[in-house]
Write a protein that holds these residues in place. Structure first.
Motif, PDB file in Angstrom:
ATOM      1  N   CYS A   1      54.798 -46.962 -86.263  1.00  0.00           N
ATOM      2  CA  CYS A   1      54.054 -45.960 -87.032  1.00  0.00           C
ATOM      3  C   CYS A   1      54.525 -45.896 -88.477  1.00  0.00           C
ATOM      4  O   CYS A   1      53.727 -45.736 -89.388  1.00  0.00           O
TER       5      CYS A   1
ATOM      6  N   CYS B   1      52.926 -48.152 -82.450  1.00  0.00           N
ATOM      7  CA  CYS B   1      51.882 -47.310 -83.048  1.00  0.00           C
ATOM      8  C   CYS B   1      50.590 -47.501 -82.245  1.00  0.00           C
ATOM      9  O   CYS B   1      50.021 -48.595 -82.215  1.00  0.00           O
ATOM     10  N   ALA B   2      50.146 -46.406 -81.638  1.00  0.00           N
ATOM     11  CA  ALA B   2      48.956 -46.512 -80.788  1.00  0.00           C
ATOM     12  C   ALA B   2      47.668 -46.468 -81.610  1.00  0.00           C
ATOM     13  O   ALA B   2      46.581 -46.701 -81.076  1.00  0.00           O
ATOM     14  N   GLY B   3      47.818 -46.178 -82.907  1.00  0.00           N
ATOM     15  CA  GLY B   3      46.618 -46.084 -83.740  1.00  0.00           C
ATOM     16  C   GLY B   3      46.315 -47.369 -84.481  1.00  0.00           C
ATOM     17  O   GLY B   3      45.333 -47.455 -85.227  1.00  0.00           O
TER      18      GLY B   3
ATOM     19  N   TRP C   1      53.919 -40.334 -83.332  1.00  0.00           N
ATOM     20  CA  TRP C   1      52.456 -40.267 -83.226  1.00  0.00           C
ATOM     21  C   TRP C   1      51.921 -38.962 -83.836  1.00  0.00           C
ATOM     22  O   TRP C   1      50.852 -38.939 -84.430  1.00  0.00           O
TER      23      TRP C   1
ATOM     24  N   CYS D   1      51.797 -39.596 -87.520  1.00  0.00           N
ATOM     25  CA  CYS D   1      51.252 -40.871 -87.994  1.00  0.00           C
ATOM     26  C   CYS D   1      49.745 -40.754 -88.272  1.00  0.00           C
ATOM     27  O   CYS D   1      48.966 -40.428 -87.366  1.00  0.00           O
TER      28      CYS D   1
ATOM     29  N   CYS E   1      47.664 -42.948 -85.860  1.00  0.00           N
ATOM     30  CA  CYS E   1      47.577 -42.413 -84.488  1.00  0.00           C
ATOM     31  C   CYS E   1      46.648 -41.202 -84.457  1.00  0.00           C
ATOM     32  O   CYS E   1      45.837 -41.056 -83.535  1.00  0.00           O
TER      33      CYS E   1
HETATM   34 ZN    ZN Z   1      51.084 -44.555 -85.186  1.00  0.00          ZN
END
Ligand code: ZN
Ligand code: ACM
Length: 707
Positions: A280, A299-301, A337, A340, A343
């Motif tokens: 992130c 980073c899930a985004g 997150w 971020c 995210c």
């Molecule tokens: Zn992220």
């Protein structure tokens, strides 16, 4: 005719007298075969001229049998393909129509012929393991008498596993092969190989070479219990894809499936150190040098990050044919997150909303896990995840590995998931095997004797019989933060894995620990033969209890105004004045643990008594978040309702340089006469230099004494 029978009997008697000179096999092995029927015929003699005849598909099994006999009796068996019927020797056969369950087997022993039949090759293999474990061991043993009869056996659970973490401390390939041998010896068929961690990435990924160039090595390791001093030794290692393919083959020959774990989206700091753009903040990151749970996660985004994970999983599936792929999901902090922009943007795009149970970031993790589950399922495999993946809306196809107790497994089975039971309280083999750690090699803490493993019941009564069918198996885990060598891994594994094997294979309704220990004595001889390092406490049991001085409070009625934490509630309040003192292991059942609330105990002395002194013991185990109390007070009452304070004590917080251990705290006061005593013990908050800063510390208290 009568004459003939008599001479036959005589001959049999004479012969059996002859064979008595050979040590006998004993079929009381681990795991114990389900049905053993012996008869009085003269035993089969296993000797250098014995031949093993095998059906074509069982050549590998025949070789194993011959090798095992050689290991134990120092001669090899001749191996020959079976043609027609054999009249003597050992025969290996497949008989799928004769069994209801895969992996089942039958051994039939007659004076001239031993037949091992299996539902499949795995069944034959387990029959061979039983025979191997039954053989007499000793220097002068070079022939063995196999008592005649029939053994029929089958497993209760189809998934029988052990896990190994080669990330915190690296285990070389030869060691991992020994681990697989150990699993096979215990009729286990699943090896959960935890290949990625904050502290080291251990699997070569061709598309991302920096994962092993950078991610496989850390530039030092924290010393002691996650203190503040580090060594500066570069530490690491990894497995090439070629080595892993070889390992898959090695395991498959032993009927062990390797389940690779790529732990997502947390425990990824080594990957972030290799490719900082996957995180992130963008870093910089280093391969982590301490233990615990890192806040820095994938980073899930970031779509690039998701594609990275998909690529990694695809390469992993190219190497490992396993029907199960473990995608982790445990211990993923959401602090990055929450801050971020990528995210948060993703959360908006997906229309994710938090609710009373879970935050929007929890649901973002579900999105990641479900997306990766689809990648895995697209290739005909299934995902396994740690029980945290229930926090959100994980798809029903995911198999849940219940580690934080059995509650996650219960909830999962109720929701229709398949479940693997691995609760810390019974199956974390990184815990101590003695209540006195001063006599033990280092480990993470806790106390998990063989007897406790042996007590584990994988099928919770909270589930209906239909739901219980979702419990597909049982697994123990070995995390290696404090286990630095494979020799130490062996010590942590055995003989606890014997108790585990018994549960996995038999899940016995009646459990007889003493009989189990007797069976362990024999397998221990096999461990000696193979030079396995194993723990011996069960053979020389020691009782670690300090008996306290009898005092006014001993075994008097006691109740708690605040309940202890469920995990460390033991038998409840009466632990506090039962006359026995806890030692060092906080989970020995001799301590009550409180987290985020005080201990508040009221003792009824049953009649008014004069008192002037109260003392109690508390544990300090800073690595496990257990600190000394901050404050203690003593109150007394004549009627059990109106209490007055007679003493209090402020206790400064222990520091990193202070020793862990158990400590006695004393409160003196002017003599008072009263019938009821109340003791209130409060916690500290974890200090700034602790990983858990901002959270309450645990308090663990045992005997409260009143004089
Ligand atoms: Zn992220
Ligand atoms: C785990 O022990 N973190 C699954």
């Amino acid at each position: 005719m009568k004459q003939y029978l008599l001479s036959l009997c005589l001959a049999t008697l004479l012969l059996s007298a002859c064979t008595q000179q050979f040590p006998e096999a004993n079929y009381d092995v681990i795991p114990q075969p389900k049905e053993v029927t012996l008869n009085e015929e003269k035993p089969f003699v296993l000797q250098p001229k014995t031949t093993v005849y095998y059906e074509e598909e069982l050549q590998c099994e025949a070789q194993f049998l011959s090798e095992y006999v050689n290991d134990i009796l120092s001669f090899k068996l001749a191996e020959q393909p079976l043609q027609g019927e054999a009249k003597e020797g050992i025969v290996l056969r497949l008989a799928p129509t004769e069994f209801d369950l895969s992996e089942a087997y039958e051994i039939n022993i007659t004076p001239k012929l031993v037949t091992i039949k299996g539902a499949d090759a795995a069944g034959v293999f387990y029959g061979i393991q039983t025979l191997r474990k039954s053989l007499p061991i000793g220097e002068s043993v070079n022939k063995a008498a196999l008592p005649c009869g029939t053994i029929r056996d089958w497993p209760n659970f189809s998934y029988r596993g052990m896990h190994l973490d080669p990330c915190r401390h690296f285990m070389d390939l030869d060691s991992v092969k020994i681990y697989i041998d150990m699993l096979a010896l215990h009729n286990m068929n699943q090896f959960h190989f935890h290949l990625t961690e904050d502290q080291g990435w251990r699997i070569e990924i061709k598309k991302y070479p920096k994962l092993t160039e950078i991610g496989a090595y850390r530039n030092g390791t924290v010393i002691g219990r996650n203190g503040r001093i580090y060594d500066t030794i570069r530490y690491g290692g990894f497995y090439t894809q070629e080595q892993l393919r070889d390992l898959v083959q090695y395991a498959a020959e032993r009927h062990v499936n390797i389940i690779p774990e790529i732990d997502l989206p947390g425990h990824m700091q080594a990957a972030l150190a290799s490719y900082p753009e996957l995180g992130c903040t963008g870093g910089p990151y280093e391969v982590w040098k301490r233990w615990g749970v890192s806040d820095d996660v994938l980073c899930a985004g970031n779509e690039e990050t998701m594609l990275f994970v998909e690529d990694v999983l695809n390469e992993v599936m190219d190497i490992f044919p396993s029907p199960y792929i473990h995608i982790g999901g445990d211990e993923c902090p959401k602090v990055r997150w929450e801050q971020c922009p990528k995210c948060q943007k993703k959360i908006k795009e997906l229309g994710i909303k938090g609710d009373a149970r879970f935050s929007k970031e929890d649901y973002l993790q579900s999105y990641v896990m479900n997306r990766m589950a689809k990648v895995v399922e697209a290739r005909g495999r299934r995902v396994i995840g740690w029980d945290e993946i229930l926090e959100g809306n994980v798809s029903e196809t995911a198999i849940i590995q219940s580690w934080r107790g059995t509650e996650g497994g219960i909830e999962a089975a109720q929701k229709g998931h398949d479940v693997i039971m691995s609760p810390t309280s019974y199956l974390y083999f990184d815990y101590y095997q003695s209540e006195d750690p001063s006599t033990e090699p280092s480990c993470v803490g806790g106390y998990l004797p063989v007897s406790r493993v042996y007590e584990f019941k994988p099928l919770p009564s909270a589930l209906t019989p239909e739901q219980q069918k979702h419990i597909i198996g049982v697994q123990a885990n070995i995390w290696t933060e404090y286990i630095t060598s494979f020799n130490h891994v062996e010590y942590m594994a055995m003989p606890r894995m014997d108790a585990l094997a018994e549960i996995q294979w038999n899940n016995p309704t009646e459990r007889d620990f003493d009989a189990f220990v007797e069976r362990c004595r024999h397998i221990a001889e096999l461990y000696d033969l193979y030079h396995y390092n194993y723990a011996k406490q069960i053979f020389n049991p020691q009782v670690y209890t300090d008996t306290v001085e009898p005092n006014l409070a001993t075994r008097k009625p006691i109740f708690l105004r605040e309940q202890p934490n469920e995990q460390y509630a033991s038998k409840g309040a009466l632990i506090l004045n039962d006359g026995e003192m806890g030692r060092i292991a906080y989970n020995s059942g001799r301590w009550l643990g409180f987290w985020g609330q005080p201990l508040d105990a009221v003792i009824d002395l049953e009649q008014a008594a004069t008192m002037s002194h109260v003392r109690f013991r508390a544990l300090v185990n800073k690595g496990a978040w257990i600190y000394n109390p901050s404050h203690a007070s003593v109150l007394v009452s004549d009627d059990g309702e109106a209490f007055r304070e007679v003493a209090q004590l402020d206790i400064p917080i222990t520091t990193w340089t202070d020793k862990d251990g158990n400590f006695t705290y004393e409160l003196d006061f002017e003599p008072v006469i009263a019938r009821y005593v109340e003791v209130i013990i409060k916690d500290h908050m974890l200090p700034e230099d602790h990983d858990g800063f901002g959270h309450p510390a645990w308090i663990f208290v045992d005997e409260i004494e009143v004089f």
